[in-house]
Scaffold this active site. Structure first.
Site, PDB file in Angstrom:
ATOM      1  N   CYS A  77       0.830  -1.219   0.000  1.00 32.09           N
ATOM      2  CA  CYS A  77       0.000   0.000   0.000  1.00 32.09           C
ATOM      3  C   CYS A  77       0.864   1.269   0.000  1.00 32.09           C
ATOM      4  CB  CYS A  77      -0.984  -0.064   1.166  1.00 32.09           C
ATOM      5  SG  CYS A  77      -2.456   0.904   0.855  1.00 32.09           S
ATOM      6  N   HIS A 174      -3.188  -5.161   1.898  1.00 30.86           N
ATOM      7  CA  HIS A 174      -2.500  -5.351   3.188  1.00 30.86           C
ATOM      8  C   HIS A 174      -2.452  -6.820   3.618  1.00 30.86           C
ATOM      9  CE1 HIS A 174      -2.123  -1.173   4.714  1.00 30.86           C
ATOM     10  NE2 HIS A 174      -3.122  -0.939   3.878  1.00 30.86           N
ATOM     11  N   GLU A 176      -0.700  -8.222   5.723  1.00 30.46           N
ATOM     12  CA  GLU A 176      -0.403  -8.362   7.158  1.00 30.46           C
ATOM     13  C   GLU A 176      -1.663  -8.260   8.003  1.00 30.46           C
ATOM     14  OE1 GLU A 176       0.021  -5.906   5.261  1.00 30.46           O
ATOM     15  OE2 GLU A 176      -0.445  -4.025   6.284  1.00 30.46           O
TER      16      GLU A 176
HETATM   17  N1  GLN Z   1      -3.759   6.402   1.088  1.00 32.54           N
HETATM   18  C1  GLN Z   1      -2.413   6.131   1.511  1.00 32.54           C
HETATM   19  C2  GLN Z   1      -1.399   6.891   0.654  1.00 32.54           C
HETATM   20  O1  GLN Z   1      -1.737   7.364  -0.376  1.00 32.54           O
HETATM   21  C3  GLN Z   1      -2.114   4.642   1.470  1.00 32.54           C
HETATM   22  C4  GLN Z   1      -3.067   3.902   2.362  1.00 32.54           C
HETATM   23  C5  GLN Z   1      -2.516   2.657   2.987  1.00 32.54           C
HETATM   24  O2  GLN Z   1      -1.301   2.449   3.065  1.00 32.54           O
HETATM   25  N2  GLN Z   1      -3.401   1.823   3.475  1.00 32.54           N
HETATM   26  O3  GLN Z   1      -0.288   7.020   1.007  1.00 32.54           O
END
Ligand code: GLN
Length: 192
Positions: A77, A174, A176
């Site tokens: 992410c 994610h 994890e």
């Molecule tokens: N929205 C976050 C970003 O743009 C990422 C979200 C996340 O890591 N769950 O950095």
């Protein structure tokens, strides 16, 4: 085998718990010296602008780039955004992986969702054919992959949510936050 988890911001402790559960030693990375002796590095989800700014403040940008030249790095992410060459915004990036990402591509936090993914690479590596249940939290999409980067998984509408370029791995979701350790095991194989 020892895996570092970038611990500047975000859900690094969940990765550490998952690694411990599958019997892998890990350590938190906050300073360049903490990269020594690691076989691979996980960069967690969180807020990519914050992670990038803290990495600049702690002098981690160049050491992380150097690390990624020879060792495996997995960004989940926000970590995937930080790993990318292009996030279409002005923010500090490692610029290691030849992908363009679009931040917050599914909308706001309330538009977060879960989905079952068919991931062939994961099936081949782990011998398990079960779909992979993925958690997306204000997630990015991987808009495009170039060069040696290849798509590992896409949603039914074609939007790319996992990619790999040699020893670099990026996931929009994610792993994890579930009990399924297959993605961590996949990454560990990349570190060996
Ligand atoms: N929205 C976050 C970003 O743009 C990422 C979200 C996340 O890591 N769950 O950095």
């Amino acid at each position: 085998m020892k895996i570092g988890v970038l611990a500047l911001q975000g859900d690094f402790s969940e990765h550490i718990v998952m690694l411990r559960r599958i019997g892998i030693e890990s350590s938190e990375v906050r300073l360049p010296a903490h990269l020594e002796g690691l076989n691979g590095l996980i960069m967690p989800g969180g807020e990519s602008t914050t992670i990038g700014k803290l990495a600049v403040a702690f002098g981690l940008i160049e050491p992380l780039r150097e690390f990624g030249k020879s060792r495996a790095i997995w960004g989940t992410c926000a970590g995937a955004i930080f790993l990318s060459k292009d996030a279409k915004r002005d923010q500090p990036l490692l610029s290691l992986m030849d992908i363009t990402v679009e931040r917050n591509a599914f909308g706001a936090q309330v538009d977060s969702f879960e989905a079952d993914l068919e991931i062939d690479a994961l099936k081949e590596a782990t011998g398990s054919n079960n779909p992979y249940h993925a958690v997306f939290i204000r997630a990015p999409i991987i808009e495009s992959v170039r060069g040696a980067a290849r798509v590992l998984s896409a949603l039914p509408d074609g939007r790319i949510v996992a990619a790999q370029e040699n020893k670099l791995l990026a996931t929009s979701f994610h792993p994890e936050l579930t009990n399924d350790s297959r993605f961590h095991e996949y990454f560990l194989a990349m570190c060996r």
